[in-house]
Design an enzyme around this catalytic site. Sequence first.
Site, PDB file in Angstrom:
ATOM      1  N   VAL A   1      55.520 -29.073 -76.193  1.00 31.51           N
ATOM      2  CA  VAL A   1      54.419 -28.433 -76.924  1.00 31.51           C
ATOM      3  C   VAL A   1      53.346 -28.026 -75.930  1.00 31.51           C
ATOM      4  O   VAL A   1      52.850 -28.852 -75.159  1.00 31.51           O
ATOM      5  CB  VAL A   1      53.808 -29.388 -77.974  1.00 31.51           C
ATOM      6  CG1 VAL A   1      52.644 -28.711 -78.682  1.00 31.51           C
ATOM      7  CG2 VAL A   1      54.852 -29.843 -78.972  1.00 31.51           C
TER       8      VAL A   1
ATOM      9  N   GLY B   1      56.139 -20.781 -68.932  1.00 32.65           N
ATOM     10  CA  GLY B   1      56.268 -20.429 -67.528  1.00 32.65           C
ATOM     11  C   GLY B   1      56.904 -21.573 -66.763  1.00 32.65           C
ATOM     12  O   GLY B   1      56.796 -22.731 -67.151  1.00 32.65           O
TER      13      GLY B   1
ATOM     14  N   GLY C   1      58.538  -9.945 -69.253  1.00 26.31           N
ATOM     15  CA  GLY C   1      59.270 -11.206 -69.240  1.00 26.31           C
ATOM     16  C   GLY C   1      58.647 -12.288 -70.099  1.00 26.31           C
ATOM     17  O   GLY C   1      59.047 -13.445 -70.045  1.00 26.31           O
TER      18      GLY C   1
ATOM     19  N   GLU D   1      61.672 -12.716 -75.100  1.00 21.73           N
ATOM     20  CA  GLU D   1      63.101 -12.635 -74.849  1.00 21.73           C
ATOM     21  C   GLU D   1      63.682 -11.379 -75.489  1.00 21.73           C
ATOM     22  O   GLU D   1      63.045 -10.744 -76.336  1.00 21.73           O
ATOM     23  CB  GLU D   1      63.783 -13.887 -75.404  1.00 21.73           C
ATOM     24  CG  GLU D   1      63.248 -15.130 -74.705  1.00 21.73           C
ATOM     25  CD  GLU D   1      63.912 -16.398 -75.200  1.00 21.73           C
ATOM     26  OE1 GLU D   1      65.130 -16.374 -75.413  1.00 21.73           O
ATOM     27  OE2 GLU D   1      63.209 -17.397 -75.344  1.00 21.73           O
TER      28      GLU D   1
ATOM     29  N   LYS E   1      56.994 -26.687 -82.909  1.00 28.19           N
ATOM     30  CA  LYS E   1      55.930 -27.393 -82.197  1.00 28.19           C
ATOM     31  C   LYS E   1      54.948 -28.057 -83.149  1.00 28.19           C
ATOM     32  O   LYS E   1      54.513 -29.188 -82.904  1.00 28.19           O
ATOM     33  CB  LYS E   1      55.218 -26.411 -81.262  1.00 28.19           C
ATOM     34  CG  LYS E   1      56.127 -25.969 -80.101  1.00 28.19           C
ATOM     35  CD  LYS E   1      55.535 -24.797 -79.328  1.00 28.19           C
ATOM     36  CE  LYS E   1      56.395 -24.392 -78.143  1.00 28.19           C
ATOM     37  NZ  LYS E   1      55.949 -23.106 -77.550  1.00 28.19           N
TER      38      LYS E   1
ATOM     39  N   GLY F   1      53.523 -26.186 -73.250  1.00 30.44           N
ATOM     40  CA  GLY F   1      53.913 -26.004 -71.848  1.00 30.44           C
ATOM     41  C   GLY F   1      53.221 -26.989 -70.938  1.00 30.44           C
ATOM     42  O   GLY F   1      53.391 -28.205 -71.062  1.00 30.44           O
TER      43      GLY F   1
ATOM     44  N   GLU G   1      56.339 -34.218 -73.286  1.00 32.03           N
ATOM     45  CA  GLU G   1      55.028 -33.552 -73.222  1.00 32.03           C
ATOM     46  C   GLU G   1      55.184 -32.038 -73.098  1.00 32.03           C
ATOM     47  O   GLU G   1      54.415 -31.263 -73.684  1.00 32.03           O
ATOM     48  CB  GLU G   1      54.244 -34.105 -72.017  1.00 32.03           C
ATOM     49  CG  GLU G   1      52.903 -33.461 -71.751  1.00 32.03           C
ATOM     50  CD  GLU G   1      51.878 -33.739 -72.847  1.00 32.03           C
ATOM     51  OE1 GLU G   1      51.438 -34.877 -72.975  1.00 32.03           O
ATOM     52  OE2 GLU G   1      51.548 -32.790 -73.579  1.00 32.03           O
TER      53      GLU G   1
END
Lengths: 376, 376
Positions: A127, A298, A182, A185, A200, A129, A124
């Site tokens: 895709v 996150g 942040g 990247e 995704k 988060g 889960e």
Amino acid sequence: MANFAIMGFGTVGSGVAEVLRMNGASIAEKLGERLTLKYILDVRDLSASPYASLVVKDFALLESDPELDVVVESIGGAKVAYEFTRRALLAGKHVVTSNKELVAAHGRELLEIARDKNVNYLFEASVGGGIPVLRPLFQCLAGNQIQEIAGILNGTTNYILTRMVEGGVPFDEALREAQEKGYAEANPAADIEGLDAGRKICILSDLAWGGEVRPEAISVRGISGLSLEDVDVARTLGCRIKLLGRALRLEDGRTAAYVAPHLVPESSPLSGVDGVFNAVMIRGNAVGDVMLYGRGAGDLPTASAVMGDVLDALAHREKRRSLGWSRDAVLADLESELPMRWYIRGEGPARITGAMTAREARALAGQAAALLPVLE
Amino acid sequence: MANFAIMGFGTVGSGVAEVLRMNGASIAEKLGERLTLKYILDVRDLSASPYASLVVKDFALLESDPELDVVVESIGGAKVAYEFTRRALLAGKHVVTSNKELVAAHGRELLEIARDKNVNYLFEASVGGGIPVLRPLFQCLAGNQIQEIAGILNGTTNYILTRMVEGGVPFDEALREAQEKGYAEANPAADIEGLDAGRKICILSDLAWGGEVRPEAISVRGISGLSLEDVDVARTLGCRIKLLGRALRLEDGRTAAYVAPHLVPESSPLSGVDGVFNAVMIRGNAVGDVMLYGRGAGDLPTASAVMGDVLDALAHREKRRSLGWSRDAVLADLESELPMRWYIRGEGPARITGAMTAREARALAGQAAALLPVLE
């Protein structure tokens, strides 16, 4: 008591440990038994971590422990993660992951192994988060024929686009900001060029229609070529520019999938999804349009989805989740088979065309400075 | 082969039959077996219906058929529906429903019977129509401590409010429009006065925290007292007025739940949910804010959720879904324990206060023409 291990103690892995620390009591209540973190597999020096006593370096320990029920794979990439996932499933462990690269590249094989061993391979978190997306898609909407999926699937690019739209900040500067915060990247190519969103949308398409779409087989266009001018002009046309992953089922059962910046009309709820938030719109032939919205990345949001899967795997210990894709999708030719409306900015005022294919739009646009599809 | 029955062949019941007709092939593929509609229980004359051959009048036929797996209850109300649901569960049938009145009033007892008989009682369609809400809440977000739920839970009132906001149409006229379009019933009290939203926020609260909140125990305020002036003033303050059902978990574990029109800041994605659409925002301590959006009513959207539950019940035939609430929730006193900001319009310019309780706000507002909470 149920035991699980975390492989890879980076952002997501340590987030999962933190969610267990925060919510262990309510998790035990829902599960009906205590959930214990038994191992952390990581090659780095974690001797200063409060979890140091759980750290091991040898995967074989996990593989051979008959009391280990679930393994969380948060290593990332498709090499070591692939090898360890394979072996964990073969050893009869349930595996839960947020690793979209691995699921998009090897999900079909790993799901087949899981089926053979009667264990769960759940992803889960790969895709959207923390947003519930895959389970609503394959479970709550199972009574529907899914017609289309369109999603803001990458928080980094959405942050950059929001800064361009709201702050009038040029692309390069918005990217630098995202890196400072942040969100992006040091090497942002996978985000900026749309590869992350591409993986995704492939996973969503695989699950929606049961046919595998390979990430390397779809057209992927990122946001690095976008200019502030198009962002502004889009607004005057009542639209926002969003990087969308989009997948459609054609009437003959074939699939079309791609990633591209789109003009999204302000009447679409996707247009208001800003910053690092993600959202996925799913169109079913019974339900109409459904949108799922939240934090697409996150540590804690992603760990929330991982933990939901860990609990679901444990709830389906004997009878595994029926989930997977087992054939190749037949892809439509995007260039010639998918009519849509187009935004063209060249000489003269920018405009939005009637429905036509990409090939026709390109012929019409000629040397235009910008050509972008418009979401219906 | 799996067999199911539909009890009550009105809007939702006939929608479920239509979804099976539309999508029977893909449903059979996902289920791994054919799903057959075996009975329609309805006392009305359906001899002209294409389903006439399935219509029966005697519930005992369903109850005593050992080959009947699932019963869809779309009768509505809490009398006959309650009796037949009880008996179906006691007879070992899985029951699926969209009946929020019944779930809010008797869900606890019915879920206990389901547990005793090892069958499923599922009701995804009772909240948010076709939108996946309950399953994301109790399953995908199971790793979270849920902190707050706020939802636009009633399409009729949201349609009326949208017409007031967008069209400048007064309440009475917007209500008449909604009735003409079939969005509001001839007797619209349950919608307009917030009772329908109240039942739904109770179900959400029951599931989120495991303690039963009785619909008659919560404060419910509808939209009939709203004036166009407040709708306009809210806009100048950067807000929209929405009827929200809201439930919170206090730090000491108690629950607060209520229904009231709120000022919703335009920065909240709930503010953009217009017309007959519904949306539910769920705040978890790991995931942050998640929003689930879609059609909250209508035959096919609601039937979509019912069919998802039918398939889920069949996937969990042996090992039932662990789901339910088994104690009374301890309610906080809304008047004195829940500080929030308030919109006050009286003499002088309308304004938004700092955080204070309802009692404090009322004392401050005095004879003000309008006093509404503001969503954070």
